[in-house]
Design a protein around this motif. Sequence first.
Motif, PDB file in Angstrom:
ATOM      1  N   VAL A  80      12.050  18.558  -7.261  1.00  0.00           N
ATOM      2  CA  VAL A  80      10.716  18.126  -6.836  1.00  0.00           C
ATOM      3  C   VAL A  80      10.781  16.628  -6.550  1.00  0.00           C
ATOM      4  O   VAL A  80      11.284  15.859  -7.370  1.00  0.00           O
ATOM      5  CB  VAL A  80       9.650  18.430  -7.910  1.00  0.00           C
ATOM      6  N   MET A  81      10.311  16.244  -5.373  1.00  0.00           N
ATOM      7  CA  MET A  81      10.296  14.831  -4.984  1.00  0.00           C
ATOM      8  C   MET A  81       8.899  14.416  -4.569  1.00  0.00           C
ATOM      9  O   MET A  81       8.097  15.246  -4.139  1.00  0.00           O
ATOM     10  CB  MET A  81      11.181  14.573  -3.747  1.00  0.00           C
ATOM     11  N   GLY A  82       8.626  13.136  -4.673  1.00  0.00           N
ATOM     12  CA  GLY A  82       7.472  12.531  -4.012  1.00  0.00           C
ATOM     13  C   GLY A  82       8.017  11.650  -2.905  1.00  0.00           C
ATOM     14  O   GLY A  82       8.964  12.006  -2.196  1.00  0.00           O
ATOM     15  N   GLY A  83       7.458  10.465  -2.769  1.00  0.00           N
ATOM     16  CA  GLY A  83       7.924   9.532  -1.745  1.00  0.00           C
ATOM     17  C   GLY A  83       9.209   8.839  -2.139  1.00  0.00           C
ATOM     18  O   GLY A  83       9.659   8.929  -3.292  1.00  0.00           O
ATOM     19  N   VAL A  84       9.806   8.158  -1.170  1.00  0.00           N
ATOM     20  CA  VAL A  84      11.106   7.514  -1.374  1.00  0.00           C
ATOM     21  C   VAL A  84      11.052   6.031  -1.042  1.00  0.00           C
ATOM     22  O   VAL A  84      11.485   5.186  -1.818  1.00  0.00           O
ATOM     23  CB  VAL A  84      12.178   8.226  -0.521  1.00  0.00           C
TER      24      VAL A  84
ATOM     25  N   LYS B 225      14.405  10.585  -6.995  1.00  0.00           N
ATOM     26  CA  LYS B 225      14.115   9.389  -6.200  1.00  0.00           C
ATOM     27  C   LYS B 225      15.073   9.248  -5.030  1.00  0.00           C
ATOM     28  O   LYS B 225      14.882   8.386  -4.172  1.00  0.00           O
ATOM     29  CB  LYS B 225      14.182   8.151  -7.088  1.00  0.00           C
ATOM     30  N   THR B 226      16.127  10.059  -5.018  1.00  0.00           N
ATOM     31  CA  THR B 226      17.071  10.036  -3.900  1.00  0.00           C
ATOM     32  C   THR B 226      17.343  11.466  -3.448  1.00  0.00           C
ATOM     33  O   THR B 226      17.183  12.423  -4.217  1.00  0.00           O
ATOM     34  CB  THR B 226      18.421   9.387  -4.295  1.00  0.00           C
ATOM     35  N   TYR B 227      17.813  11.579  -2.188  1.00  0.00           N
ATOM     36  CA  TYR B 227      18.170  12.900  -1.662  1.00  0.00           C
ATOM     37  C   TYR B 227      19.372  13.462  -2.417  1.00  0.00           C
ATOM     38  O   TYR B 227      19.480  14.661  -2.636  1.00  0.00           O
ATOM     39  CB  TYR B 227      18.443  12.796  -0.159  1.00  0.00           C
ATOM     40  N   GLU B 228      20.240  12.557  -2.845  1.00  0.00           N
ATOM     41  CA  GLU B 228      21.427  12.973  -3.583  1.00  0.00           C
ATOM     42  C   GLU B 228      21.023  13.661  -4.893  1.00  0.00           C
ATOM     43  O   GLU B 228      21.516  14.750  -5.213  1.00  0.00           O
ATOM     44  CB  GLU B 228      22.257  11.725  -3.883  1.00  0.00           C
ATOM     45  N   ASP B 229      20.100  13.022  -5.628  1.00  0.00           N
ATOM     46  CA  ASP B 229      19.663  13.621  -6.897  1.00  0.00           C
ATOM     47  C   ASP B 229      18.975  14.964  -6.652  1.00  0.00           C
ATOM     48  O   ASP B 229      19.172  15.924  -7.404  1.00  0.00           O
ATOM     49  CB  ASP B 229      18.694  12.675  -7.631  1.00  0.00           C
ATOM     50  N   ALA B 230      18.156  15.023  -5.601  1.00  0.00           N
ATOM     51  CA  ALA B 230      17.469  16.289  -5.306  1.00  0.00           C
ATOM     52  C   ALA B 230      18.486  17.366  -4.934  1.00  0.00           C
ATOM     53  O   ALA B 230      18.405  18.507  -5.399  1.00  0.00           O
ATOM     54  CB  ALA B 230      16.469  16.092  -4.176  1.00  0.00           C
ATOM     55  N   GLY B 231      19.460  16.987  -4.116  1.00  0.00           N
ATOM     56  CA  GLY B 231      20.482  17.955  -3.701  1.00  0.00           C
ATOM     57  C   GLY B 231      21.289  18.458  -4.890  1.00  0.00           C
ATOM     58  O   GLY B 231      21.596  19.652  -4.992  1.00  0.00           O
TER      59      GLY B 231
ATOM     60  N   LEU C 223       0.836  -1.210   0.000  1.00  0.00           N
ATOM     61  CA  LEU C 223       0.000   0.000   0.000  1.00  0.00           C
ATOM     62  C   LEU C 223       0.865   1.251   0.000  1.00  0.00           C
ATOM     63  O   LEU C 223       0.575   2.228  -0.701  1.00  0.00           O
ATOM     64  CB  LEU C 223      -0.925  -0.009   1.219  1.00  0.00           C
ATOM     65  N   ASP C 224       1.934   1.221   0.786  1.00  0.00           N
ATOM     66  CA  ASP C 224       2.853   2.363   0.791  1.00  0.00           C
ATOM     67  C   ASP C 224       3.441   2.588  -0.608  1.00  0.00           C
ATOM     68  O   ASP C 224       3.580   3.733  -1.061  1.00  0.00           O
ATOM     69  CB  ASP C 224       4.001   2.124   1.784  1.00  0.00           C
ATOM     70  N   ASP C 225       3.783   1.488  -1.288  1.00  0.00           N
ATOM     71  CA  ASP C 225       4.366   1.629  -2.625  1.00  0.00           C
ATOM     72  C   ASP C 225       3.368   2.259  -3.604  1.00  0.00           C
ATOM     73  O   ASP C 225       3.753   3.051  -4.466  1.00  0.00           O
ATOM     74  CB  ASP C 225       4.864   0.277  -3.146  1.00  0.00           C
ATOM     75  N   ILE C 226       2.094   1.916  -3.425  1.00  0.00           N
ATOM     76  CA  ILE C 226       1.062   2.567  -4.254  1.00  0.00           C
ATOM     77  C   ILE C 226       1.012   4.058  -3.919  1.00  0.00           C
ATOM     78  O   ILE C 226       0.959   4.917  -4.807  1.00  0.00           O
ATOM     79  CB  ILE C 226      -0.317   1.904  -4.016  1.00  0.00           C
ATOM     80  N   GLY C 227       1.062   4.366  -2.612  1.00  0.00           N
ATOM     81  CA  GLY C 227       1.073   5.772  -2.192  1.00  0.00           C
ATOM     82  C   GLY C 227       2.239   6.530  -2.811  1.00  0.00           C
ATOM     83  O   GLY C 227       2.080   7.655  -3.302  1.00  0.00           O
ATOM     84  N   ILE C 228       3.421   5.905  -2.806  1.00  0.00           N
ATOM     85  CA  ILE C 228       4.613   6.559  -3.379  1.00  0.00           C
ATOM     86  C   ILE C 228       4.393   6.865  -4.858  1.00  0.00           C
ATOM     87  O   ILE C 228       4.720   7.955  -5.342  1.00  0.00           O
ATOM     88  CB  ILE C 228       5.860   5.665  -3.173  1.00  0.00           C
ATOM     89  N   ASP C 229       3.815   5.895  -5.578  1.00  0.00           N
ATOM     90  CA  ASP C 229       3.552   6.132  -7.008  1.00  0.00           C
ATOM     91  C   ASP C 229       2.662   7.357  -7.205  1.00  0.00           C
ATOM     92  O   ASP C 229       2.891   8.168  -8.105  1.00  0.00           O
ATOM     93  CB  ASP C 229       2.886   4.898  -7.638  1.00  0.00           C
TER      94      ASP C 229
ATOM     95  N   THR D  59       5.608  11.547   2.979  1.00  0.00           N
ATOM     96  CA  THR D  59       6.439  12.603   2.385  1.00  0.00           C
ATOM     97  C   THR D  59       6.845  13.649   3.425  1.00  0.00           C
ATOM     98  O   THR D  59       7.749  14.434   3.173  1.00  0.00           O
ATOM     99  CB  THR D  59       5.729  13.282   1.196  1.00  0.00           C
ATOM    100  N   ASP D  60       6.183  13.647   4.592  1.00  0.00           N
ATOM    101  CA  ASP D  60       6.648  14.537   5.671  1.00  0.00           C
ATOM    102  C   ASP D  60       8.083  14.182   6.050  1.00  0.00           C
ATOM    103  O   ASP D  60       8.922  15.061   6.260  1.00  0.00           O
ATOM    104  CB  ASP D  60       5.775  14.374   6.920  1.00  0.00           C
ATOM    105  N   ALA D  61       8.346  12.879   6.151  1.00  0.00           N
ATOM    106  CA  ALA D  61       9.692  12.434   6.515  1.00  0.00           C
ATOM    107  C   ALA D  61      10.677  12.693   5.375  1.00  0.00           C
ATOM    108  O   ALA D  61      11.835  13.061   5.613  1.00  0.00           O
ATOM    109  CB  ALA D  61       9.683  10.954   6.881  1.00  0.00           C
ATOM    110  N   VAL D  62      10.211  12.516   4.138  1.00  0.00           N
ATOM    111  CA  VAL D  62      11.072  12.824   2.986  1.00  0.00           C
ATOM    112  C   VAL D  62      11.514  14.292   3.071  1.00  0.00           C
ATOM    113  O   VAL D  62      12.693  14.616   2.879  1.00  0.00           O
ATOM    114  CB  VAL D  62      10.319  12.574   1.649  1.00  0.00           C
TER     115      VAL D  62
END
Length: 239
Positions: free
Chosen positions: A110-114, A94-100, A65-71, A120-123
């Motif tokens: 721009v990111m969604g879930g990881v 998809k990673t903090y490195e790419d976002a940084g 279910l989490d994976d569906i949420g991430i999508d 996404t609060d934790a992301v």
Amino acid sequence: MRVVVSIGGSVLAPDLAHERVEGHADAIEELADAGCEIGAVVGGGGVARDYIGTARELGANEIELDDIGIDVTRLNARLLIAALGGRAAPSPAKTYEDAGEAMRRDDVAVMGGVVAGQTTDAVSAALAEYTDADLLLYATSVPGVFSADPNEDEDAKHFEEMTAGELVDIIADVEMNAGSSAPVDLLAAKLIERSGVRTIVLDGTDPQRIVDAVLRGEHDGTDVIPEGTDDQMTYWADG
Ligand SMILES: Nc1ncnc2c1ncn2[C@@H]1O[C@H](COP(=O)(O)OP(=O)(O)O)[C@@H](O)[C@H]1O
Ligand SMILES: O=c1ccn([C@@H]2O[C@H](COP(=O)(O)OP(=O)(O)O)[C@@H](O)[C@H]2O)c(=O)[nH]1
């Protein structure tokens, strides 16, 4: 000034009205034009909850279910990317490195879930810690953090200001399931406590409130004050 803005799915895409997404993109562009480096993290909102609800009925486990949420969060992220045009990196990081890296190039990342098991609060809190952000702002559907869910308890007390430790204590009482609601999740609260990043939780349904909070320090939400600092926040407009 480096800012991570977390935009709840309920704020960005309660329906798929393009004007709302454009409004949030305009706010982010205004911040970028003022010289801010921006990481934007987008939630899944009602659409994610609808998918999660159906898949739960079909027997999917919580990780599935989490994976569906991430999508779904990544789909919403693509809407914001479309509205930002050339200002944003072309796909959700998809990673903090790419976002940084995108932020260092002066693109809006721009990111969604990881990963399953969080929201996404934790992301957002992790991206703020990874990029050593000056400010982490949660644009959610309620005007900040309350002593209890304000949609359930009319006596819930609004916090203008609280420490990260107090935030952890409040959030620890909220149930954690795929699709559950809280202004920030427990992992986010712990990461905020660990990193000491200045954090604001506000009602972001009007994106101009995000701009006012970041550039002028004006908002009606909740300031989460890092422990061991005084209460005086310095804002971008102060130099
Ligand atoms: N202590 C609390 N303070 C504020 N909101 C709370 C609290 N506990 C639960 N909530 C609920 O959290 C919701 C915000 O979370 P959510 O709907 O997931 O927003 P978003 O899509 O912005 O992440 C609010 O609508 C509110 O009902
Ligand atoms: O890194 C992540 C981000 C999201 N999710 C899942 O995706 C859902 C929707 O994301 P979020 O709660 O952040 O969106 P919001 O409802 O706050 O808009 C969450 O409930 C989780 O089930 C996840 O597993 N890992």
